[in-house]
Design a protein around this motif. Structure first.
Motif, PDB file in Angstrom:
ATOM      1  N   ARG A 163       4.825   0.934   4.872  1.00 58.54           N
ATOM      2  CA  ARG A 163       5.467   1.543   3.696  1.00 58.54           C
ATOM      3  C   ARG A 163       6.188   0.487   2.869  1.00 58.54           C
ATOM      4  NH1 ARG A 163      10.615   3.706   3.144  1.00 58.54           N
ATOM      5  NH2 ARG A 163      10.853   3.213   5.318  1.00 58.54           N
ATOM      6  N   LEU A 164       6.915  -0.421   3.548  1.00 57.51           N
ATOM      7  CA  LEU A 164       7.623  -1.484   2.840  1.00 57.51           C
ATOM      8  C   LEU A 164       6.651  -2.418   2.114  1.00 57.51           C
ATOM      9  CD1 LEU A 164      10.436  -2.404   5.393  1.00 57.51           C
ATOM     10  CD2 LEU A 164      10.713  -1.259   3.181  1.00 57.51           C
ATOM     11  N   GLN A 166       3.709  -1.579   0.965  1.00 57.20           N
ATOM     12  CA  GLN A 166       3.186  -0.845  -0.192  1.00 57.20           C
ATOM     13  C   GLN A 166       4.238  -0.767  -1.306  1.00 57.20           C
ATOM     14  OE1 GLN A 166       1.801   2.907   1.349  1.00 57.20           O
ATOM     15  NE2 GLN A 166      -0.038   1.983   2.253  1.00 57.20           N
ATOM     16  N   GLU A 167       5.501  -0.557  -0.904  1.00 56.08           N
ATOM     17  CA  GLU A 167       6.569  -0.532  -1.921  1.00 56.08           C
ATOM     18  C   GLU A 167       6.696  -1.896  -2.604  1.00 56.08           C
ATOM     19  OE1 GLU A 167      10.201   0.773  -0.071  1.00 56.08           O
ATOM     20  OE2 GLU A 167       9.480   2.829   0.164  1.00 56.08           O
ATOM     21  N   TYR A 171       6.156  -2.711  -6.443  1.00 58.67           N
ATOM     22  CA  TYR A 171       7.215  -3.387  -7.195  1.00 58.67           C
ATOM     23  C   TYR A 171       6.663  -4.634  -7.875  1.00 58.67           C
ATOM     24  CZ  TYR A 171      11.577  -5.788  -8.241  1.00 58.67           C
ATOM     25  OH  TYR A 171      12.593  -6.452  -8.888  1.00 58.67           O
TER      26      TYR A 171
END
Length: 187
Positions: A163-164, A166-167, A171
């Motif tokens: 998830r990080l 992908q974030e 970004y």
């Protein structure tokens, strides 16, 4: 009861009878632990000529062969192997060694069964041995508990890491898009 001339004696041997001999003692294992072992050997006479003429006392020879085989097999086994997981292998190795020795002696005996009556730590060290067993069981229990915890945490951590990532990727794309948008405005 008649004995022909020139025959000094006669020996009557029951070849049908199955006899038993036992041996026990304290022995040193490969991992330098002391273990008390008792083994029972069932045998019978299978060759009368060899039984009477080749060995002076075949039953005593069998006892000594049993002791020798037992010490050899236990000496090359670890304590755990002799007491728990390898009992059947220990019995098979003892049987094989006894048969090899009796074959060399031509003792006229046939081994029917070898039974390991018991193999245990001596009374003097039994408490320490039980503590070692308890420590090994605790180790296994804690190991399984840690594996269960890892199996629970690792998937969550992997999902969070994904998830990080992908974030961060989103970004990054957003920043690049904004930078391109600003560069178009200034030109």
């Amino acid at each position: 009861h008649w004995l022909p001339y020139l025959i000094d004696s006669r020996h009557i041997v029951n070849v049908q009878q199955v006899s038993t001999t036992e041996h026990s003692g304290k022995m040193l294992t490969e991992d330098e632990n002391i273990v008390e072992v008792q083994v029972k050997v069932q045998y019978r006479v299978n060759n009368i000529k060899d039984f009477i003429f080749n060995v002076q006392n075949p039953v005593l020879s069998l006892k000594e062969a049993t002791e020798s085989a037992l010490r050899q097999v236990i000496g090359f086994s670890t304590l755990d192997h002799a007491l728990t997981t390898g009992r059947a292998a220990v019995v098979a190795d003892i049987t094989k060694q006894i048969e090899i020795i009796l074959k060399k002696y031509k003792a006229g005996l046939e081994i029917f069964d070898v039974t390991l009556q018991y193999a245990r730590a001596p009374e003097e060290v039994r408490d320490a041995f039980e503590d070692a067993i308890k420590a090994r069981e605790d180790y296994e229990r804690f190991k399984h508990k840690a594996e269960a915890y890892a199996n629970q945490i690792v998937p969550k951590a992997k999902a969070q890491a994904e998830r990080l990532i992908q974030e961060a990727s989103a970004y990054k794309k957003e920043i690049i898009f904004k930078a391109r948008d600003r560069s178009k405005i200034t030109l």
